[in-house]
Design a protein around this motif. Sequence first.
Motif, PDB file in Angstrom:
ATOM      1  N   ASP A 156       0.841  -1.208   0.000  1.00 50.14           N
ATOM      2  CA  ASP A 156       0.000   0.000   0.000  1.00 50.14           C
ATOM      3  C   ASP A 156       0.871   1.252   0.000  1.00 50.14           C
ATOM      4  O   ASP A 156       0.576   2.224  -0.685  1.00 50.14           O
ATOM      5  CB  ASP A 156      -0.898   0.037   1.258  1.00 50.14           C
ATOM      6  CG  ASP A 156      -2.067  -0.933   1.137  1.00 50.14           C
ATOM      7  OD1 ASP A 156      -2.357  -1.368   0.008  1.00 50.14           O
ATOM      8  OD2 ASP A 156      -2.685  -1.240   2.168  1.00 50.14           O
ATOM      9  N   LEU A 158       3.803   1.642  -1.244  1.00 50.37           N
ATOM     10  CA  LEU A 158       4.332   1.866  -2.596  1.00 50.37           C
ATOM     11  C   LEU A 158       3.319   2.630  -3.434  1.00 50.37           C
ATOM     12  O   LEU A 158       3.664   3.591  -4.126  1.00 50.37           O
ATOM     13  CB  LEU A 158       4.623   0.523  -3.283  1.00 50.37           C
ATOM     14  CG  LEU A 158       5.923  -0.174  -2.961  1.00 50.37           C
ATOM     15  CD1 LEU A 158       5.956  -1.520  -3.666  1.00 50.37           C
ATOM     16  CD2 LEU A 158       7.122   0.654  -3.410  1.00 50.37           C
ATOM     17  N   GLU A 159       2.055   2.192  -3.340  1.00 48.93           N
ATOM     18  CA  GLU A 159       1.015   2.857  -4.140  1.00 48.93           C
ATOM     19  C   GLU A 159       0.836   4.309  -3.720  1.00 48.93           C
ATOM     20  O   GLU A 159       0.675   5.182  -4.570  1.00 48.93           O
ATOM     21  CB  GLU A 159      -0.310   2.100  -4.017  1.00 48.93           C
ATOM     22  CG  GLU A 159      -0.296   0.805  -4.788  1.00 48.93           C
ATOM     23  CD  GLU A 159      -1.695   0.264  -5.024  1.00 48.93           C
ATOM     24  OE1 GLU A 159      -2.452   0.889  -5.773  1.00 48.93           O
ATOM     25  OE2 GLU A 159      -2.020  -0.783  -4.433  1.00 48.93           O
ATOM     26  N   THR A 160       0.880   4.567  -2.408  1.00 47.89           N
ATOM     27  CA  THR A 160       0.704   5.955  -1.966  1.00 47.89           C
ATOM     28  C   THR A 160       1.889   6.809  -2.429  1.00 47.89           C
ATOM     29  O   THR A 160       1.769   8.015  -2.539  1.00 47.89           O
ATOM     30  CB  THR A 160       0.568   6.084  -0.438  1.00 47.89           C
ATOM     31  OG1 THR A 160       1.799   5.702   0.170  1.00 47.89           O
ATOM     32  CG2 THR A 160      -0.545   5.247   0.116  1.00 47.89           C
ATOM     33  N   LEU A 161       3.027   6.190  -2.699  1.00 49.50           N
ATOM     34  CA  LEU A 161       4.174   6.934  -3.212  1.00 49.50           C
ATOM     35  C   LEU A 161       4.175   6.920  -4.749  1.00 49.50           C
ATOM     36  O   LEU A 161       5.223   7.043  -5.386  1.00 49.50           O
ATOM     37  CB  LEU A 161       5.472   6.343  -2.662  1.00 49.50           C
ATOM     38  CG  LEU A 161       5.657   6.574  -1.152  1.00 49.50           C
ATOM     39  CD1 LEU A 161       6.646   5.592  -0.555  1.00 49.50           C
ATOM     40  CD2 LEU A 161       6.126   7.995  -0.875  1.00 49.50           C
ATOM     41  N   ALA A 162       2.970   6.774  -5.315  1.00 54.56           N
ATOM     42  CA  ALA A 162       2.769   6.839  -6.766  1.00 54.56           C
ATOM     43  C   ALA A 162       3.642   5.842  -7.533  1.00 54.56           C
ATOM     44  O   ALA A 162       4.187   6.155  -8.580  1.00 54.56           O
ATOM     45  CB  ALA A 162       2.992   8.268  -7.273  1.00 54.56           C
ATOM     46  N   THR A 163       3.798   4.649  -6.957  1.00 56.35           N
ATOM     47  CA  THR A 163       4.607   3.615  -7.596  1.00 56.35           C
ATOM     48  C   THR A 163       3.740   2.385  -7.824  1.00 56.35           C
ATOM     49  O   THR A 163       3.114   1.898  -6.882  1.00 56.35           O
ATOM     50  CB  THR A 163       5.802   3.248  -6.686  1.00 56.35           C
ATOM     51  OG1 THR A 163       6.580   4.429  -6.512  1.00 56.35           O
ATOM     52  CG2 THR A 163       6.662   2.156  -7.282  1.00 56.35           C
TER      53      THR A 163
END
Lengths: 252, 258
Positions: free
Chosen positions: B130, B132-137
Amino acid sequence: MIELKDLYKSFNHNSVLRGVNLKVEKGESVVVIGGSGSGKSVLLKHIIGLLKPDKGTVIVDSSDLSQLDEEGLNEIRKKFGMLFQSSALFDSMMVWENVGFGLKRHTHMPDQEIKEIAVEKLKMVGLVGVEDEMPSQLSGGMRKRVGLARAIAMKPEILLYDEPTTGLDPIMADAINDLIIKMREELDVTSVTITHDMKSAYKIADTIAMLYNGVIISTGSSEEIQNSADPVVRQFIEGRAEGPIIVEGINR
Amino acid sequence: MLIKFIEFIGAVIEKPLLGLGRIILLLGATLKGTVRPPFEFRNLVNQMLQIGVNSLPVVLVTAVFTGMVLALQSYTGFKRFGAEGLVGSVVALSMTRELGPVLTALIVTGRAGAAMAAELGTMRVTEQIDALETLATNPVKFLVVPRFLSGMIMLPALTAVTDIIGILGGYFVTVILLGSSSKTYLRATWDYLEIQDIYSGLLKACFFGAAFALISCYKGFYTSGGAEGVGRATTGAVVFSSMTILISDYFLSAWLFK
């Protein structure tokens, strides 16, 4: 700035959100309170697009998240910083690499410069000399602060805090509260925090919203919530087992 | 009665179908991530080291002893009808066509596949995916694509090593321990080995590499339920990958060697 409209979400026929409406103005600090399993984390994950609602819309800076493709969503996410309950540090990377992760991915800065910024952000959260450590070598409070440094590294406009004080001793919890206030004052961010720690909520909130049975049942300033006549809100903020909120498995 | 029966069938097939759907979607996202920049070169090299180089010692031991036992068994068997001169071809053909790719794939699955599922599973339950996703990855691109590609690249490479070492192991037993002629062994190896034997084995290895990496990543990626869930994902990854390798081996062989 952030608006949740009539949000519904269920998992395996278990409705968690049943029509949540919430508005967060620019620069405001909103704290969502609610019991364990009330869907607070689910609500927070909708704001940053980690979960998609079954029904309803999430609007961030006039963009409807459900209308965005992956690239659009990632652009919006760059406005956010999120502090996870378990800190969620990447344990295969050093502390500075964690803090500089977003910069490394989304800018062309050389590593040296990224490390300098990471050290500066770590200093902002009160950590000095830990940049070359691995996350597993740090205490819970330190990990939270590294998580916060990572969340602010890309200069976000919005910060999301998932139970920032859970699992910390009272002094460390208060230090985290102070940091949240400091972030807001120094970085001028909008923030949404979910917590069940009322002391923390009173300290950091402009507005407190209570989530119960999948909807926001009450919204108001810290003072208004403290003086609320709603029996559900009263039971929660006073932390009583007796009252309209049913605690499963407790016989009264 | 009929409704109940249909409900029962539905309940039985719901989970496998959900899993199949997810794995196909993950494959689609992985293939998309493979061709679209930015490319995760650093992660790819890291994974190639993990899967390839770090698996080398255990693969070497497996290869040498497989070649040795193969030579020993065929020598004693073939001696009964005076065909010990063919031991070299038996070892070479068995290693390149069958044992090289399959044993390497099973060994690497036990080592690297389990590690992949455990690592991704832990990342899932500790919210790192999650994060990673919040860091736009995109987590599929960042985590799954490098593992998938390294599986596809490194398994044929390891298989090539297994083939050679296995043949050398066979040589050691046949020539040095059992006293057969070196010339006969080598001629039997070269005369009957065709280029198709080698590349079809490597092609199978490529497929096995893609399969075990995808399955292990899928198991890790969809882990839930804390430490117990990670354990389940790891076991599931090894069992499911091994079964896929063994079953697909038959069909791939039937297709490649028809």
